[in-house]
Design a protein around this motif. Structure first.
Motif, PDB file in Angstrom:
ATOM      1  N   TYR A 109       0.857  -1.182   0.000  1.00  0.00           N
ATOM      2  CA  TYR A 109       0.000   0.000   0.000  1.00  0.00           C
ATOM      3  C   TYR A 109       0.894   1.233   0.000  1.00  0.00           C
ATOM      4  O   TYR A 109       1.782   1.348   0.851  1.00  0.00           O
ATOM      5  CB  TYR A 109      -0.905   0.019   1.238  1.00  0.00           C
ATOM      6  N   TRP A 111       1.247   5.609  -0.204  1.00  0.00           N
ATOM      7  CA  TRP A 111       0.548   6.872   0.074  1.00  0.00           C
ATOM      8  C   TRP A 111       1.556   8.006  -0.019  1.00  0.00           C
ATOM      9  O   TRP A 111       2.695   7.882   0.443  1.00  0.00           O
ATOM     10  CB  TRP A 111      -0.066   6.838   1.473  1.00  0.00           C
ATOM     11  N   ALA A 153      -3.220   1.956  -3.735  1.00  0.00           N
ATOM     12  CA  ALA A 153      -2.963   3.167  -2.959  1.00  0.00           C
ATOM     13  C   ALA A 153      -3.721   3.078  -1.640  1.00  0.00           C
ATOM     14  O   ALA A 153      -4.857   2.593  -1.598  1.00  0.00           O
ATOM     15  CB  ALA A 153      -3.402   4.404  -3.738  1.00  0.00           C
ATOM     16  N   LEU A 154      -3.105   3.530  -0.576  1.00  0.00           N
ATOM     17  CA  LEU A 154      -3.746   3.502   0.737  1.00  0.00           C
ATOM     18  C   LEU A 154      -5.004   4.372   0.713  1.00  0.00           C
ATOM     19  O   LEU A 154      -4.950   5.534   0.344  1.00  0.00           O
ATOM     20  CB  LEU A 154      -2.770   4.029   1.789  1.00  0.00           C
ATOM     21  N   LEU A 174      -3.447   8.616  -6.584  1.00  0.00           N
ATOM     22  CA  LEU A 174      -2.417   9.469  -5.990  1.00  0.00           C
ATOM     23  C   LEU A 174      -2.554  10.916  -6.446  1.00  0.00           C
ATOM     24  O   LEU A 174      -2.240  11.851  -5.711  1.00  0.00           O
ATOM     25  CB  LEU A 174      -1.023   8.959  -6.342  1.00  0.00           C
ATOM     26  N   ASP A 177      -6.991  11.894  -5.279  1.00  0.00           N
ATOM     27  CA  ASP A 177      -7.642  11.645  -3.983  1.00  0.00           C
ATOM     28  C   ASP A 177      -7.900  12.962  -3.250  1.00  0.00           C
ATOM     29  O   ASP A 177      -6.967  13.603  -2.769  1.00  0.00           O
ATOM     30  CB  ASP A 177      -6.751  10.735  -3.132  1.00  0.00           C
ATOM     31  N   ARG A 180      -6.661  13.780   0.553  1.00  0.00           N
ATOM     32  CA  ARG A 180      -5.270  14.075   0.891  1.00  0.00           C
ATOM     33  C   ARG A 180      -4.926  15.553   0.725  1.00  0.00           C
ATOM     34  O   ARG A 180      -3.814  15.956   1.027  1.00  0.00           O
ATOM     35  CB  ARG A 180      -4.322  13.248   0.014  1.00  0.00           C
ATOM     36  N   PRO A 186      -2.039  10.147   6.481  1.00  0.00           N
ATOM     37  CA  PRO A 186      -3.214   9.436   5.960  1.00  0.00           C
ATOM     38  C   PRO A 186      -4.198   9.097   7.071  1.00  0.00           C
ATOM     39  O   PRO A 186      -3.845   9.092   8.261  1.00  0.00           O
ATOM     40  CB  PRO A 186      -2.608   8.168   5.363  1.00  0.00           C
ATOM     41  N   CYS A 197       3.266  -1.194   4.044  1.00  0.00           N
ATOM     42  CA  CYS A 197       2.758   0.154   3.800  1.00  0.00           C
ATOM     43  C   CYS A 197       3.938   1.121   3.671  1.00  0.00           C
ATOM     44  O   CYS A 197       4.845   1.103   4.503  1.00  0.00           O
ATOM     45  CB  CYS A 197       1.848   0.561   4.956  1.00  0.00           C
ATOM     46  N   LEU A 199       4.670   5.194   3.400  1.00  0.00           N
ATOM     47  CA  LEU A 199       4.107   6.538   3.528  1.00  0.00           C
ATOM     48  C   LEU A 199       5.175   7.555   3.165  1.00  0.00           C
ATOM     49  O   LEU A 199       6.282   7.512   3.707  1.00  0.00           O
ATOM     50  CB  LEU A 199       3.621   6.778   4.958  1.00  0.00           C
TER      51      LEU A 199
END
Length: 321
Positions: A109, A111, A153-154, A174, A177, A180, A186, A197, A199
């Motif tokens: 995932y 982000w 994507a997270l 990305l 969204d 964000r 997140p 994950c 980030l």
């Protein structure tokens, strides 16, 4: 007992099936090329970087039980043709992909922050922090798919996938969204146990805010990596004389009569903040890496991919007590 002619006939039949499957694969690849003409610019740029970085990971595929055969699955649009098991496919009349244990069980995932402060770019850097963060997250997803891992994507509504379609979904999310737009971090979401994950942000949020998010992920068994992306001016504070500093996300202003006098105390505060982030991630079994936007992304991307593609199952996440 099977006659020689029967054996020849059976061999011809298998070859014909293989030819038919290859033709179907060619047709699917052609569709992929047509799709590629309309790929998001972000994915195109990320692919270029991934292709150059992948040269540095050849020969570094993990050893041990992670390489053991796991299962066959049906070919999906976007799968590389060299992953098709043609012999098995000819017998089953379906195109089958051979997966190893790791590829079948891991999901990545990604982000990247789009908070207002990520739009900063000084005269020392060629791109904004947001542009670089998004590019690195996308390129990492592209590398993971090339390695057989599923990505998404997270926070995205799109399920994880291992194809070009999945990458296009990641790129779209990305960049689009809306949640964000003002977020330094997140939202906390439920992820599968032992998922990975990544980030990417400047992580200038307070340590308690970051700790609350990461502790929640680690408690669910999620492995993770933080990449702090900063502008070179945010590391070196290269200003002199009377300088006005304006908060990106608010209305606060600071006027320094001699900005150069702030350099040392600022450097100490930044070092303390980073040390706190390193300590937090270390306690949780995560990693922390930094990157400056005046430097090429290839090195940090290779480093991150090495962390992700390493034998992560030997390094379970821990919850700080």
């Amino acid at each position: 007992m099977e006659t020689r002619q029967a054996q020849l006939n059976r061999g011809d039949a298998l070859r014909n099936r293989g030819d038919a499957l290859r033709h179907r694969g060619d047709a699917l690849r052609h569709r992929g090329q047509l799709l590629g003409a309309a790929l998001p610019p972000l994915l195109v740029a990320a692919d270029r970087i991934a292709v150059s970085v992948i040269q540095g990971v050849h020969g570094r595929r993990r050893a041990g039980p992670g390489e053991d055969f796991w299962q066959y699955r049906q070919y999906s649009f976007g799968d590389a043709a060299n992953r098709i098991d043609w012999r098995k496919s000819a017998r089953s009349e379906r195109m089958l992909i051979r997966e190893n244990e790791w590829a079948a069980s891991n999901t990545l995932y990604v982000w990247a922050s789009r908070a207002p402060g990520m739009s900063f770019r000084s005269s020392l850097a060629p791109v904004t922090k947001r542009e670089r963060a998004t590019l690195i997250a996308m390129a990492l997803a592209a590398l993971a798919v090339r390695g057989g891992e599923r990505v998404t994507a997270l926070g995205s509504p799109h399920p994880p996938g291992h194809t070009r379609v999945a990458l296009a979904n990641v790129a779209e999310w990305l960049e689009a969204d809306p949640a964000r737009a003002q977020a330094d971090l997140p939202k906390a979401v439920r992820l599968p146990r032992y998922a990975t994950c990544v980030l990417v942000s400047d992580f200038f949020s307070t340590i308690p805010e970051t700790a609350k998010l990461l502790t929640g992920f680690a408690a669910e068994g999620v492995r993770g990596h933080l990449l702090q992306v900063v502008d070179p001016a945010e590391e070196t504070l290269p200003y002199e004389g009377r300088t006005e500093f304006i908060e990106y996300a608010g209305e606060e202003r600071l006027i320094a009569g001699r900005a150069e006098t702030l350099k040392e105390p600022y450097a100490r505060r930044l070092a303390l903040h980073r040390e706190a982030l390193k300590d937090l991630t270390r306690k949780l079994g995560w990693s922390f890496t930094t990157h400056r936007t005046d430097r090429p992304p290839h090195g940090v991307l290779l480093s991150l991919y090495g962390l992700i593609s390493g034998r992560q199952s030997d390094r379970r996440p821990r919850v700080a007590g």
